[in-house]
Scaffold this motif. Sequence first.
Motif, PDB file in Angstrom:
ATOM      1  N   ARG A   1       0.828  -1.199  -0.033  1.00  0.00           N
ATOM      2  CA  ARG A   1       0.130   0.163  -0.046  1.00  0.00           C
ATOM      3  C   ARG A   1       1.231   0.909  -0.068  1.00  0.00           C
ATOM      4  O   ARG A   1       1.506   1.733   1.325  1.00  0.00           O
ATOM      5  CB  ARG A   1      -1.039   0.193   1.017  1.00  0.00           C
ATOM      6  N   GLN A   2       0.773   2.054  -1.211  1.00  0.00           N
ATOM      7  CA  GLN A   2       1.736   3.053  -1.462  1.00  0.00           C
ATOM      8  C   GLN A   2       1.031   4.408  -1.463  1.00  0.00           C
ATOM      9  O   GLN A   2       0.395   3.815  -2.001  1.00  0.00           O
ATOM     10  CB  GLN A   2       2.968   3.009  -2.705  1.00  0.00           C
ATOM     11  N   PRO A   3       1.526   5.770  -1.538  1.00  0.00           N
ATOM     12  CA  PRO A   3       1.039   6.358  -2.247  1.00  0.00           C
ATOM     13  C   PRO A   3       0.447   6.437  -3.447  1.00  0.00           C
ATOM     14  O   PRO A   3       2.095   6.146  -4.356  1.00  0.00           O
ATOM     15  CB  PRO A   3       1.764   7.892  -1.511  1.00  0.00           C
ATOM     16  N   THR A   4      -0.401   6.669  -4.007  1.00  0.00           N
ATOM     17  CA  THR A   4      -0.692   7.411  -5.329  1.00  0.00           C
ATOM     18  C   THR A   4       0.025   7.882  -6.097  1.00  0.00           C
ATOM     19  O   THR A   4       0.211   9.286  -5.850  1.00  0.00           O
ATOM     20  CB  THR A   4      -1.730   7.327  -5.883  1.00  0.00           C
ATOM     21  N   PRO A   5       1.046   7.445  -6.909  1.00  0.00           N
ATOM     22  CA  PRO A   5       2.757   8.212  -7.070  1.00  0.00           C
ATOM     23  C   PRO A   5       0.899  10.403  -8.479  1.00  0.00           C
ATOM     24  O   PRO A   5       0.529  10.034  -8.333  1.00  0.00           O
ATOM     25  CB  PRO A   5       3.045   7.921  -8.182  1.00  0.00           C
ATOM     26  N   GLU A   6       2.351  11.146  -7.310  1.00  0.00           N
ATOM     27  CA  GLU A   6       1.530  12.276  -8.745  1.00  0.00           C
ATOM     28  C   GLU A   6       1.808  12.295  -9.379  1.00  0.00           C
ATOM     29  O   GLU A   6       0.494  13.086  -9.863  1.00  0.00           O
ATOM     30  CB  GLU A   6       2.275  13.466  -8.208  1.00  0.00           C
ATOM     31  N   THR A   7       2.242  11.863 -10.137  1.00  0.00           N
ATOM     32  CA  THR A   7       2.613  11.729 -12.082  1.00  0.00           C
ATOM     33  C   THR A   7       1.405  10.957 -12.283  1.00  0.00           C
ATOM     34  O   THR A   7       0.619  11.000 -13.415  1.00  0.00           O
ATOM     35  CB  THR A   7       3.700  11.250 -11.785  1.00  0.00           C
ATOM     36  N   TYR A   8       0.356   9.976 -11.547  1.00  0.00           N
ATOM     37  CA  TYR A   8      -0.304   9.696 -11.636  1.00  0.00           C
ATOM     38  C   TYR A   8      -1.202  10.227 -12.239  1.00  0.00           C
ATOM     39  O   TYR A   8      -2.053  10.085 -13.037  1.00  0.00           O
ATOM     40  CB  TYR A   8      -0.859   7.881 -11.365  1.00  0.00           C
ATOM     41  N   LEU A   9      -1.943  10.386 -10.859  1.00  0.00           N
ATOM     42  CA  LEU A   9      -2.845  11.479 -10.909  1.00  0.00           C
ATOM     43  C   LEU A   9      -2.977  12.743 -12.007  1.00  0.00           C
ATOM     44  O   LEU A   9      -3.559  12.622 -12.575  1.00  0.00           O
ATOM     45  CB  LEU A   9      -2.583  12.128  -9.366  1.00  0.00           C
ATOM     46  N   ILE A  10      -1.996  13.412 -12.360  1.00  0.00           N
ATOM     47  CA  ILE A  10      -1.858  13.791 -13.238  1.00  0.00           C
ATOM     48  C   ILE A  10      -1.998  13.468 -14.804  1.00  0.00           C
ATOM     49  O   ILE A  10      -2.767  13.820 -15.368  1.00  0.00           O
ATOM     50  CB  ILE A  10      -0.461  15.139 -13.723  1.00  0.00           C
ATOM     51  N   TRP A  11      -1.374  12.512 -14.593  1.00  0.00           N
ATOM     52  CA  TRP A  11      -1.599  11.299 -16.227  1.00  0.00           C
ATOM     53  C   TRP A  11      -2.997  11.433 -16.281  1.00  0.00           C
ATOM     54  O   TRP A  11      -3.724  10.909 -17.544  1.00  0.00           O
ATOM     55  CB  TRP A  11      -0.759  10.845 -16.507  1.00  0.00           C
ATOM     56  N   LEU A  12      -3.940  10.856 -15.430  1.00  0.00           N
ATOM     57  CA  LEU A  12      -5.262  10.346 -15.266  1.00  0.00           C
ATOM     58  C   LEU A  12      -5.977  11.498 -15.480  1.00  0.00           C
ATOM     59  O   LEU A  12      -7.751  11.178 -16.659  1.00  0.00           O
ATOM     60  CB  LEU A  12      -5.803   9.632 -13.854  1.00  0.00           C
TER      61      LEU A  12
END
Length: 249
Positions: free
Chosen positions: A61-72
């Motif tokens: 359980r790791q924090p969702t990467p910020e790069t993924y949120l931006i891409w999403l």
Amino acid sequence: MKIKHLNTYSLFLGFFILGGCVSQQTTIPVKTVQKAPVQSVPLIPQPIEKIPTLTIEKSIRQPTPETYLIWLNQADNQQLLNSYKAFLSRNQADFIVPDYQMLRSARDWQQCNYTEYEVPPPEVWQNAVPTLQLLRYLRQQGIISNIEVTSSYRSPFLNKCAGGAKASSHVRNAAIDFRIGPPQPTPEDEFAILESKKKLCRFWQQYGKDFNMGLGVYESGQIHIDTIGYRTWGYSHSWRSSLCGEIIP
């Protein structure tokens, strides 16, 4: 002792597979004491009652990467992901790890000037179903745990740029790479990783042919699985360098 063929391991699988396990084209004869007619047992793992609730081990359980949120939030990525996941859910092939792990493209994405995350095109969605079902089945049976998916679908362009095989199962969206244990394992972690590899090899030797399962086992904790052919390999991309080339008691 090295082995190349394990056909004898699949002769008695009918009594061991819960609810069955491979493609619709593959069947195994099941004999009863009364010599009943041969029955056809589907070999793709099916839910006994309902699809199990998604659970993720605390260790991954790791924090969702910020790069993924931006891409999403760019373009129509969220909509595409929703459609993909809805398709998989209808086929009982839900993700068992966070979305961002399943959408990772490849480690060389930056060198290839590519995107870090990508939803596979709809024409290859179906290819992911048996491999995702296999991954979930391995998890349900306690054969693997504490995993982190590092790569799944890889576009033809990225695959070529990264030096992947032309017929890579990643291009077909039929492969999943994952790591067992933490990125920097302790000696205790190393022991647990080795035990997990042995469990995987034992499963592959006994049931892999019926799942049409490919299994790559590397010296690190990195593992590759797909469902496009019964084979195994290790660091040299040969069965001779695979831990599964040895009979696992």
